[in-house]
Every structure is written in structure tokens, then in C-alpha cells.
Design a protein around this motif. Structure first.
Motif, PDB file in Angstrom:
ATOM      1  N   ASP B  98     -33.541  -2.760   3.456  1.00 11.31           N
ATOM      2  CA  ASP B  98     -33.858  -1.512   2.877  1.00 11.31           C
ATOM      3  C   ASP B  98     -34.156  -0.348   3.459  1.00 11.31           C
ATOM      4  OD1 ASP B  98     -34.856   0.362   1.177  1.00 11.31           O
ATOM      5  OD2 ASP B  98     -36.573  -0.929   0.350  1.00 11.31           O
ATOM      6  N   CYS B  99     -33.016   0.455   3.439  1.00 12.48           N
ATOM      7  CA  CYS B  99     -33.191   1.692   4.240  1.00 12.48           C
ATOM      8  C   CYS B  99     -34.219   2.888   4.023  1.00 12.48           C
ATOM      9  CB  CYS B  99     -31.827   2.463   4.292  1.00 12.48           C
ATOM     10  SG  CYS B  99     -30.311   1.412   4.949  1.00 12.48           S
ATOM     11  N   LYS B 117     -36.203   7.254   3.254  1.00 10.09           N
ATOM     12  CA  LYS B 117     -36.596   7.254   1.830  1.00 10.09           C
ATOM     13  C   LYS B 117     -36.156   8.572   0.998  1.00 10.09           C
ATOM     14  CE  LYS B 117     -40.102   5.590  -1.181  1.00 10.09           C
ATOM     15  NZ  LYS B 117     -40.112   6.690  -2.228  1.00 10.09           N
ATOM     16  N   PRO B 118     -36.461   9.871   1.572  1.00  9.43           N
ATOM     17  CA  PRO B 118     -35.872  10.800   0.644  1.00  9.43           C
ATOM     18  C   PRO B 118     -34.314  10.841   0.418  1.00  9.43           C
ATOM     19  CG  PRO B 118     -37.314  11.514   2.642  1.00  9.43           C
ATOM     20  CD  PRO B 118     -37.038  10.106   2.761  1.00  9.43           C
ATOM     21  N   ASP B 121     -33.625   7.973  -2.043  1.00 12.68           N
ATOM     22  CA  ASP B 121     -34.015   8.483  -3.280  1.00 12.68           C
ATOM     23  C   ASP B 121     -32.916   9.300  -3.991  1.00 12.68           C
ATOM     24  OD1 ASP B 121     -36.333   7.143  -3.107  1.00 12.68           O
ATOM     25  OD2 ASP B 121     -37.502   8.658  -2.690  1.00 12.68           O
ATOM     26  N   ALA B 122     -32.506  10.139  -3.155  1.00 15.40           N
ATOM     27  CA  ALA B 122     -31.371  11.394  -3.499  1.00 15.40           C
ATOM     28  C   ALA B 122     -30.110  10.440  -4.038  1.00 15.40           C
ATOM     29  CB  ALA B 122     -31.188  12.217  -2.461  1.00 15.40           C
ATOM     30  N   PHE B 123     -29.935   9.542  -3.090  1.00 13.56           N
ATOM     31  CA  PHE B 123     -28.728   8.692  -3.334  1.00 13.56           C
ATOM     32  C   PHE B 123     -28.684   7.888  -4.478  1.00 13.56           C
ATOM     33  CE2 PHE B 123     -26.572   4.356  -2.795  1.00 13.56           C
ATOM     34  CZ  PHE B 123     -25.218   4.874  -2.582  1.00 13.56           C
ATOM     35  N   LYS B 124     -30.048   7.320  -4.838  1.00 14.93           N
ATOM     36  CA  LYS B 124     -30.311   6.565  -6.248  1.00 14.93           C
ATOM     37  C   LYS B 124     -30.053   7.405  -7.399  1.00 14.93           C
ATOM     38  CE  LYS B 124     -32.806   2.704  -4.454  1.00 14.93           C
ATOM     39  NZ  LYS B 124     -34.323   2.256  -4.098  1.00 14.93           N
ATOM     40  N   ALA B 125     -30.203   8.608  -7.394  1.00 12.24           N
ATOM     41  CA  ALA B 125     -30.143   9.441  -8.462  1.00 12.24           C
ATOM     42  C   ALA B 125     -28.751  10.033  -8.632  1.00 12.24           C
ATOM     43  CB  ALA B 125     -30.792  10.958  -8.070  1.00 12.24           C
ATOM     44  N   GLY B 126     -27.817   9.772  -7.511  1.00 16.18           N
ATOM     45  CA  GLY B 126     -26.484  10.478  -7.847  1.00 16.18           C
ATOM     46  C   GLY B 126     -25.695   9.200  -8.267  1.00 16.18           C
ATOM     47  N   ALA B 127     -24.483   9.491  -8.626  1.00 22.11           N
ATOM     48  CA  ALA B 127     -23.476   8.557  -9.239  1.00 22.11           C
ATOM     49  C   ALA B 127     -23.292   7.346  -8.573  1.00 22.11           C
ATOM     50  CB  ALA B 127     -21.942   9.296  -9.310  1.00 22.11           C
ATOM     51  N   HIS B 128     -23.040   7.395  -7.127  1.00 22.96           N
ATOM     52  CA  HIS B 128     -22.933   6.296  -6.293  1.00 22.96           C
ATOM     53  C   HIS B 128     -24.250   5.223  -6.321  1.00 22.96           C
ATOM     54  CE1 HIS B 128     -19.631   8.609  -4.606  1.00 22.96           C
ATOM     55  NE2 HIS B 128     -18.994   7.470  -4.926  1.00 22.96           N
ATOM     56  N   CYS B 143     -25.733   1.772   1.663  1.00 19.58           N
ATOM     57  CA  CYS B 143     -26.043   2.676   2.894  1.00 19.58           C
ATOM     58  C   CYS B 143     -24.890   2.341   3.815  1.00 19.58           C
ATOM     59  CB  CYS B 143     -27.118   2.629   3.474  1.00 19.58           C
ATOM     60  SG  CYS B 143     -28.328   3.116   2.141  1.00 19.58           S
ATOM     61  N   LYS B 144     -24.627   1.062   4.183  1.00 25.77           N
ATOM     62  CA  LYS B 144     -23.883   0.415   5.228  1.00 25.77           C
ATOM     63  C   LYS B 144     -22.310   0.636   5.214  1.00 25.77           C
ATOM     64  CE  LYS B 144     -25.318  -3.932   6.094  1.00 25.77           C
ATOM     65  NZ  LYS B 144     -25.615  -5.028   6.697  1.00 25.77           N
TER      66      LYS B 144
END
Lengths: 275, 384
Positions: B98-99, B117-118, B121-128, B143-144
Motif C-alpha cells: 500500500d503506497c 498518501k496525499p 488519495d488524489a489518485f483514488k479521486a481520479g478516473a483511474h 501505482c506500480k
């Protein structure tokens, strides 16, 4: 005036392109070639461009865009000048009249093809411009108009709907590719590679063509010129290896007239008056 | 020399040799200890350490080359910082990393434990990053997928005008900072982050590995980006132009404050590709000047597969779709049909010219060859 290429001192020649036409032709062919080079850079495989320019590829590519635009302006100026020349000068109007495609050109095209295939004993007798030159000029004009309109749309892209820009870009690229291939094959052969012309027809430099070539390639026009100037009888001696002193004097007249850009018809009428 | 002197010389030589060997061992072990305090290399140093995963039919390699790992951006992170579930040797299969975890590296500006984590979190809010969108295991990037624990990049661009620039900088840093290892790593980190790690072409190729895959995109009702490489944007990208527009230039333009980690769906009003923001996106500095709304309308890339996908969806789900959903889908279908028609028109223009390019110069070539033949014949017969 210095004579270019393989033109011998003892050959007769006349003004095929006057000084204005030579300059117009030179502006147009130079800008066209540079536009093709700078334009095709975006189409050819990247590896070729990188192989040519190495680590300077990015700056070269950036400058390519600016240069393409500058050369386009050059071509535009050349074309506007040519249109003005055709519209507002007697010589230009005559060129326009002579270079328009006429029904006889299609007949001569058929006859020439038959002749080249060995199905006709004689080749057709062409006037000032043959069907090859007329077709090239016509398609060159159409292509230039297409390229200019589409290029302008591409330059001012944000002002147009995206689809219009995409269509313009497609036409621009494809028309340019077609024109490049056509010119390379058609015009290059006619003025550079054709036996008797190799390595080049020097009329692009001084506007002059030998009477011998004129007679070979445009016999109807040659006859008009010769008849108007009373050269028919003298023409019989044209093949002689050592011209007479009279011929040399006539040659000198032609040379000086050409250098001064004097219209051939004016000279002819002047000679007739003298006679 | 007496027997006693000879023995003394051998003894001195022995002790010097022992000192050198011990010093070497000490230095070697101390450098190793910094990277592998948990002794994971006891097993993971073996290159054959691997396992077959029956579920995926793939082989996983667990070999870690310590020398290479130490040069990577995570080289000073201990193994258990990312694999906290590994507490004993031998250990059970480790859970996925977990990155967003906090690792025990201190973030120098705050002296707090460092974490991604920031960004997560931003990634989880995005389309991907929205897991609910990804109904299939093979579609969602992790992430990898983009970040492979890369080695620090050397100095590039104008900074690297001298070959030894980086070494010279390190000497200057060491003038004040005492810890060699820390200073070198800090400089490496700084140098590496002065330029983007991904080249523009690499970004396009990375995105295209999924987005140009018609089968994969069909699963998510998305059109493919395979024809991006026919656009002028790509031509600028492939020649490394500064303003060459790659995928992120429009989908996450950094000049407008977006990052690659929170790419939004174009239907999101905050997305730079949303119609409401497109003129701003296309008109960002270095791109199109003052674009009109009609210029930014439509799609830039797409093979037209979305029309058939929408048709299938409308047919298959007509009983479960609400009236609003049906109306939205029909509007989308109409838009996509218009786009498809535009692509067909462009295709037809290209086809016309391709035929012309073969026919016209081909005919010209034949004509000129005939002319060459007859001219040579005439010259031969005419004797000139």
C-alpha cells in the motif's frame, strides 16, 4: 550576357521566358522546394530526421515550422505577382491565352501517346505550350490554391471548427504529397533528365531556349516566329556546323534583346518595319 | 637479520594484513547493514528465488539485487516499511504494497514520517483510481503500473553542460553536510526531480498500452486512442518539441494545476477536457491562442468503436435503464455518430488522394518512360 550550360556561341536562341517570368519561376520553384522539405519533415519517419540532425532535431523541427510559414509567404508573393502579371501586362495576357487547355491539346495528347507507342508515324506539332506544360500549369494552379486555402485554415486553426481544420490538414498533406511526386516525375524529367536537356534546361536561369530546341519541341510556334521574322529561308542553313557571319550578327541581336528583356514580338515588328 | 627479527617482521606483517582485512569487512558490512538491517538478503539475494502463481499462470521473481536497489529512489527505505506484514523469517506470502503507508523516512521539511498518501488519495479521486469503475481486474492501473522504483536520473539539460557537474555539486554540498550517504542521496533526489522522469513520447506509449487496446477499452465503453499518432500533436511530441501536446498536456495540464495522479473523466465539470474548460485547456500557454468553442468541440482521437458499444448497451439494457439514462445514452450515441461520420469523411479524402497518388504519378512515369524511349530512338536515328 553570359551564356549558361551547353549553349554554344554559334547557336541561335530566343526568349522563351522574359526576365519577369524567370524571376517568378525562380521564386516559385525555390519556395516550393523548401516548402516540400520543411513540410515533409513532419511526415517522414522520425528515425530519418534524427539520423540527419542528431541532437539538433528538436530545434530544427521548431524552426521548420517558422521556415515553412516564411516560405509559404514567399510562394504567395510569387503567385500574386504572377497573377498580376497575367492580368495587367500584354505578355502575361498572351501567356495566359496560350497556356489555356484547348480541345486540340487532348487530340495532340492522344496522337503523341500513339506516336510514342509506335502506332503513329509522326509526332504532333505543338504550339507555344504543349499539353504536358499546360496540364502541369493547370494542376499546379489548382494544387497551389488548395494548399493556400488549407494552409491558411491550419495557420488560423483556433478560429475554425476542429473538423474544418482536420479536413484542411488532410487536404494539405495529401495534396502536397501528390504535387511533390507529380513535379518530381513530370517536370524533372522534362527539364533535367530528358536526353538533350540533361543536366538541365538553362532557360530557368536566363529565360532563353535554342531555336533548335524550339523547332524540335514547339514546331508550330517556331514556324510562326520564323515566318514573322523572315527566317524560313535561313532556317534551312540552321543545321550547318559553321554559321555565316550574317547568322552570327543575328545571334548577337537575339542575345542583346534577351538580356534587355525586350519582348520578342516587339523585336519582330521592329525588324519588319526596318525591312 | 637474526631469527628473532625475522619472526618480528612476519608478526608485524600478519597484524597489518589482519587489520586491512578486518577494516574491509567492517566497511563492507556497515554499508550492507544500512540497506538490509532486517537481513532480508539472507534469502532474497538468490537470483533463483521465484514462485509460480497458478491463478495468473505467471512466475513471480523475488530476487533483489541489493546494489541496484540501493541506487533506486527507495534505496534508503527498509523492506518492512513497505511490507509491514512480514515479521518473521521465513515469512508467509506478503500482502500487496500500500503506497499510502507511512514509512520511517523523515520528510525533511516537516520532520514527520514520509508517506505517498496525499498522492494516493488524489489518485483514488481520479478516473483511474475509482475502483467501482473497474469491473475487470485487467483494467485498473496501480501505482506500480507507472512507477517501477526507478534509479535516480543523472543531471540533464542545461544543468549537465559540464560532464562532472554533478560530482562538483556534491563536493560543494559536502562542504557543510557531514553525512556522505545522506548528502549524496539528497543531491541525487534533487537532480532527479529537476526534470520530469517521463519523456513525452514515453507518456503517450504508456497511456496507449491500455487506451489503444480496443478489446480492453470496449469493456469500459471507451473509444481507443490508436489514431492519436495521426495528429499534429503527436508529430510535435515525436520530435521532442517543448510544446508537443502529449496525453497529460490535455488530460492533466500541469500549467493549470492538474497532476497525472488525478485525471478526471471528461464528464466531470472539473476535468480539463470537459467542454466547460476546454477553451482554457487548449488555450494554455504555448498552445492554441484564444481558441473558439467550435474549435475545441468534438474528439481529438477515437476509432469510432463507441458507436457500436453504445448501440449494444442500449439494446441489452433497455429494460433496466431509466428514461433519463436512455436519453443520455441516445444523446451520446448521436454525438458519437457525428464524430464517426467526420472520421469517415477524412478517411474518404485520404483514400481519394492515395488512389490519385498512385494513379497520377504512375501514369506520368509511364508517359515519361515512353517519351524517353522515343527520344533515345529519335536521337539515334537522327544522329544527334
Amino acid at each position: 550576357m553570359k551564356k549558361w550550360g551547353r549553349r554554344a556561341e554559334d547557336q541561335e536562341w530566343f526568349v522563351r521566358l522574359n526576365r519577369t517570368e524567370v524571376w517568378q519561376h525562380n521564386i516559385i520553384w525555390i519556395t516550393f522546394t523548401l516548402l516540400v522539405l520543411t513540410g515533409m519533415m513532419s511526415l517522414i519517419p522520425t528515425t530519418w530526421v534524427v539520423a540527419m540532425f542528431g541532437r539538433y532535431t528538436a530545434p530544427v523541427y521548431r524552426w521548420r515550422r517558422y521556415l515553412h510559414f516564411i516560405f509559404a509567404i514567399g510562394l504567395f508573393i510569387g503567385c500574386v505577382w504572377h497573377i498580376a502579371y497575367l492580368a495587367f501586362t500584354d505578355d502575361g495576357r498572351q501567356v495566359f491565352k496560350d497556356i489555356l487547355l484547348k480541345p486540340i491539346d487532348f487530340i495532340q495528347m492522344k496522337e503523341n501517346v500513339l506516336y510514342m507507342l509506335g502506332m503513329r508515324p509522326e509526332k504532333p506539332k505543338f504550339d507555344r505550350y504543349d499539353y504536358k506544360e499546360k496540364l502541369e500549369y493547370l494542376f499546379g494552379c489548382i494544387g497551389t490554391v488548395v494548399i493556400f486555402i488549407t494552409g491558411t485554415i491550419m495557420t488560423l486553426a483556433p478560429l475554425f471548427p476542429k473538423f474544418v481544420v482536420e479536413v484542411a490538414a488532410t487536404f494539405h498533406l495529401m495534396e502536397a504529397t501528390l504535387a511533390s511526386f507529380a513535379i518530381s516525375i513530370w517536370h524533372f524529367y522534362a527539364v533535367h533528365l530528358k536526353p538533350g536537356k540533361f543536366p538541365q534546361d538553362t532557360s530557368w536561369i536566363d529565360g532563353k531556349m535554342t531555336m533548335h530546341h524550339l523547332k524540335e519541341e514547339h514546331p508550330v510556334y517556331y514556324e510562326k516566329i520564323a515566318k514573322e521574322r523572315g527566317m524560313i529561308n535561313r532556317d534551312k542553313r540552321m543545321d550547318s556546323p559553321s554559321p555565316t557571319s550574317d547568322d552570327k550578327n543575328i545571334n548577337k541581336t537575339y542575345v542583346s534583346s534577351a538580356a534587355e528583356g525586350i519582348d520578342i514580338k516587339e523585336r519582330q515588328s521592329g525588324q519588319e518595319e526596318d525591312l | 637479520m637474526g631469527q628473532r627479527d625475522k619472526r618480528q617482521t612476519i608478526s608485524t606483517g600478519f597484524w597489518i594484513s589482519m587489520f586491512v582485512i578486518l577494516l574491509f569487512l567492517f566497511l563492507y558490512s556497515s554499508s550492507g547493514k544500512a540497506a538490509d538491517q532486517e537481513n532480508c538478503q539472507l534469502c532474497h539475494r538468490y537470483s533463483g528465488l521465484a514462485a509460480f502463481v497458478p491463478e495468473t499462470g505467471t512466475k513471480k521473481i523475488f530476487y533483489i539485487n541489493e546494489m541496484i536497489y540501493r541506487k533506486t529512489v527507495h534505496g534508503n527505505v527498509q523492506c518492512t516499511h513497505c511490507h509491514p506484514d512480514v515479521k518473521e523469517i521465513p515469512h508467509k506470502p506478503a500482502k500487496k504494497v500500500d503506497c499510502g503507508l507511512k514509512c520511517h523516512v523523515k520528510e525533511p521539511s516537516t520532520d514527520k514520517d514520509f508517506s505517498h498518501k496525499p498522492i494516493v488519495d488524489a489518485f483514488k479521486a481520479g478516473a483511474h483510481g475509482q475502483s467501482k469503475l473497474f469491473r475487470y481486474e485487467d483494467g485498473q492501473p496501480k501505482c506500480k503500473y507507472c512507477h517501477q522504483n526507478p534509479i535516480y536520473q543523472p543531471m540533464r539539460g542545461i544543468l549537465a553542460k559540464h560532464k562532472e557537474a554533478e560530482e562538483e555539486s556534491l563536493i560543494r554540498c559536502l562542504g557543510c553536510h557531514e553525512k556522505d550517504e545522506w548528502t549524496k542521496r539528497f543531491l541525487n533526489h534533487f537532480v532527479s526531480r529537476t526534470a520530469p522522469r517521463w519523456g513525452n513520447k514515453e507518456i503517450v506509449d504508456l497511456c496507449n498500452t491500455c487506451h489503444a487496446n480496443e478489446e480492453l477499452m470496449s469493456k469500459y465503453m471507451l473509444d481507443t486512442t490508436a489514431n492519436f499518432k495521426e495528429t499534429f500533436h503527436w508529430r510535435n511530441v515525436k520530435y521532442d518539441m517543448e510544446n508537443g501536446a502529449h496525453c497529460l498536456s490535455c488530460h492533466a495540464p500541469s500549467s493549470l494545476g492538474y497532476t497525472a495522479h488525478n485525471i478526471l473523466k471528461s464528464s466531470d465539470p472539473n476535468s480539463p477536457t470537459n467542454m466547460g474548460l476546454r477553451t482554457k485547456t487548449c488555450g494554455q500557454q504555448g498552445c492554441h491562442t484564444a481558441p473558439t468553442r467550435s474549435f475545441v468541440k468534438g474528439t481529438l482521437h477515437g476509432a469510432g468503436i463507441k458507436v457500436s458499444l453504445l448501440n449494444i448497451k442500449l439494446e441489452e439494457e433497455k429494460h433496466v435503464l431509466t428514461e433519463k439514462d436512455t436519453a443520455d445514452l441516445k444523446a451520446e450515441l448521436k454525438f458519437q455518430k457525428t464524430e464517426q461520420l467526420k472520421r469517415r469523411i477524412i478517411w474518404a479524402i485520404k483514400l481519394f488522394y492515395k488512389i490519385m497518388i498512385i494513379l497520377v504519378p504512375g501514369t506520368m512515369f509511364l508517359h515519361q518512360m515512353l517519351d524517353l524511349r522515343i527520344t533515345l530512338k529519335e536521337r539515334k536515328e537522327g544522329g544527334h
